[in-house]
Design a protein around this motif. Sequence first.
Motif, PDB file in Angstrom:
ATOM      1  N   UNK A  13       0.930  -1.045  -0.108  1.00 43.89           N
ATOM      2  CA  UNK A  13       0.039   0.064  -0.130  1.00 43.89           C
ATOM      3  C   UNK A  13       0.837   1.116  -0.226  1.00 43.89           C
ATOM      4  N   UNK A  14       0.689   2.221  -1.138  1.00 40.61           N
ATOM      5  CA  UNK A  14       1.452   3.420  -1.059  1.00 40.61           C
ATOM      6  C   UNK A  14       0.988   4.553  -1.572  1.00 40.61           C
ATOM      7  N   UNK A  15       1.365   5.635  -1.312  1.00 41.12           N
ATOM      8  CA  UNK A  15       1.096   7.039  -2.171  1.00 41.12           C
ATOM      9  C   UNK A  15       2.138   7.356  -2.928  1.00 41.12           C
ATOM     10  N   UNK A  16       1.484   8.490  -4.023  1.00 39.75           N
ATOM     11  CA  UNK A  16       2.279   9.052  -4.894  1.00 39.75           C
ATOM     12  C   UNK A  16       2.124  10.570  -4.789  1.00 39.75           C
ATOM     13  N   UNK A  17       3.237  11.213  -5.137  1.00 40.12           N
ATOM     14  CA  UNK A  17       2.953  12.728  -5.050  1.00 40.12           C
ATOM     15  C   UNK A  17       3.158  13.430  -6.297  1.00 40.12           C
ATOM     16  N   UNK A  18       2.320  14.306  -6.994  1.00 37.96           N
ATOM     17  CA  UNK A  18       2.645  14.975  -8.118  1.00 37.96           C
ATOM     18  C   UNK A  18       2.529  16.524  -7.405  1.00 37.96           C
ATOM     19  N   UNK A  19       3.860  16.919  -7.246  1.00 40.97           N
ATOM     20  CA  UNK A  19       4.307  18.121  -6.433  1.00 40.97           C
ATOM     21  C   UNK A  19       4.261  19.094  -7.563  1.00 40.97           C
ATOM     22  N   UNK A  20       3.573  20.125  -7.779  1.00 37.28           N
ATOM     23  CA  UNK A  20       3.576  20.995  -8.937  1.00 37.28           C
ATOM     24  C   UNK A  20       3.972  22.560  -8.583  1.00 37.28           C
ATOM     25  N   UNK A  21       4.822  23.364  -9.331  1.00 37.84           N
ATOM     26  CA  UNK A  21       5.153  24.519  -9.124  1.00 37.84           C
ATOM     27  C   UNK A  21       4.304  25.361  -9.744  1.00 37.84           C
ATOM     28  N   UNK A  22       4.472  26.849  -9.432  1.00 41.32           N
ATOM     29  CA  UNK A  22       3.563  27.892  -9.765  1.00 41.32           C
ATOM     30  C   UNK A  22       3.366  27.692 -11.559  1.00 41.32           C
ATOM     31  N   UNK A  23       4.487  27.316 -12.218  1.00 35.92           N
ATOM     32  CA  UNK A  23       3.955  27.223 -13.732  1.00 35.92           C
ATOM     33  C   UNK A  23       3.552  25.750 -14.024  1.00 35.92           C
ATOM     34  N   UNK A  24       3.079  25.016 -13.125  1.00 34.36           N
ATOM     35  CA  UNK A  24       2.297  23.797 -13.572  1.00 34.36           C
ATOM     36  C   UNK A  24       3.330  22.760 -13.807  1.00 34.36           C
ATOM     37  N   UNK A  25       4.637  22.736 -13.522  1.00 27.77           N
ATOM     38  CA  UNK A  25       5.663  21.897 -13.749  1.00 27.77           C
ATOM     39  C   UNK A  25       5.640  20.926 -12.568  1.00 27.77           C
ATOM     40  N   UNK A  26       6.146  19.588 -12.849  1.00 26.37           N
ATOM     41  CA  UNK A  26       6.064  18.622 -11.970  1.00 26.37           C
ATOM     42  C   UNK A  26       7.493  18.163 -11.291  1.00 26.37           C
ATOM     43  N   UNK A  27       7.663  18.150 -10.026  1.00 29.68           N
ATOM     44  CA  UNK A  27       8.834  17.576  -9.481  1.00 29.68           C
ATOM     45  C   UNK A  27       9.229  16.195  -9.924  1.00 29.68           C
ATOM     46  N   UNK A  28      10.294  16.069 -10.205  1.00 29.15           N
ATOM     47  CA  UNK A  28      10.896  14.515 -10.493  1.00 29.15           C
ATOM     48  C   UNK A  28      12.217  14.605  -9.884  1.00 29.15           C
ATOM     49  N   UNK A  72      -3.837  19.522  -2.779  1.00 29.43           N
ATOM     50  CA  UNK A  72      -4.958  20.393  -3.659  1.00 29.43           C
ATOM     51  C   UNK A  72      -6.140  19.356  -4.245  1.00 29.43           C
ATOM     52  N   UNK A  73      -5.506  18.267  -4.058  1.00 32.78           N
ATOM     53  CA  UNK A  73      -6.647  16.955  -4.594  1.00 32.78           C
ATOM     54  C   UNK A  73      -6.066  15.721  -4.575  1.00 32.78           C
ATOM     55  N   UNK A  74      -6.796  14.683  -4.705  1.00 35.58           N
ATOM     56  CA  UNK A  74      -6.262  13.156  -4.798  1.00 35.58           C
ATOM     57  C   UNK A  74      -7.112  12.715  -6.049  1.00 35.58           C
ATOM     58  N   UNK A  75      -6.227  12.147  -6.864  1.00 37.70           N
ATOM     59  CA  UNK A  75      -6.681  11.252  -8.116  1.00 37.70           C
ATOM     60  C   UNK A  75      -7.590  10.431  -7.890  1.00 37.70           C
ATOM     61  N   UNK A  76      -8.527  10.139  -8.730  1.00 35.74           N
ATOM     62  CA  UNK A  76      -9.694   9.142  -8.221  1.00 35.74           C
ATOM     63  C   UNK A  76      -9.130   7.684  -8.529  1.00 35.74           C
ATOM     64  N   UNK A  77      -9.534   6.974  -7.729  1.00 35.12           N
ATOM     65  CA  UNK A  77      -9.030   5.570  -7.975  1.00 35.12           C
ATOM     66  C   UNK A  77      -7.586   5.071  -7.372  1.00 35.12           C
ATOM     67  N   UNK A  78      -7.286   3.896  -7.556  1.00 33.93           N
ATOM     68  CA  UNK A  78      -5.837   3.588  -7.071  1.00 33.93           C
ATOM     69  C   UNK A  78      -5.229   3.202  -8.363  1.00 33.93           C
ATOM     70  N   UNK A  79      -3.860   3.368  -8.266  1.00 34.96           N
ATOM     71  CA  UNK A  79      -2.872   2.701  -9.361  1.00 34.96           C
ATOM     72  C   UNK A  79      -2.117   1.828  -8.799  1.00 34.96           C
ATOM     73  N   UNK A  80      -1.914   0.685  -9.882  1.00 38.21           N
ATOM     74  CA  UNK A  80      -1.033  -0.462  -9.342  1.00 38.21           C
ATOM     75  C   UNK A  80       0.177  -0.494 -10.330  1.00 38.21           C
TER      76      UNK A  80
END
Length: 161
Positions: A13-28, A72-80
Amino acid sequence: MKTVKAEDLPYRRGVGIMLLNAAGEVFVGRRIDQTVESWQMPQGGVDKGEADEEAAMRELGEEVGTDKAEIIGRLPGDFAYDLPPHLLGVALHGKYRGQKQSWFVLRFLGQDSDIDLTRHEPEFAEWRWAKVDELLDLIVPFKREIYAEIVAAYKSWSLAR
């Protein structure tokens, strides 16, 4: 040596994080333990008794080295995803076939200088901001399918807001 079969192992069981900056870019981050050039968004396990939201914020601190973000939100469903055969019995402490994750979208509230990959035991060697549409080209091949699902869910989620 005993052969490990995916069907004999549970998902972690886990979580993932899509961290967005002010420009809408994603942390990787580029994983420190990989020999191939592969990047990923922060992710991690959920501890016993921990809510998914709490796990996401804890993982943010551990992997990105900051708490300057808000969910700011949780994506619907789980991802495996399943580990490739050569990693079964090795990765994830050898106890899991892969991960089943809840994914959260976070807004980064700090400055780039607030990110400190060495604040905890480092998982990433370096980091950068990427466009959402770049993610599938950056990710390790065995996670491309789950990332395609995450990106599609994010795009639907963001259009509905």
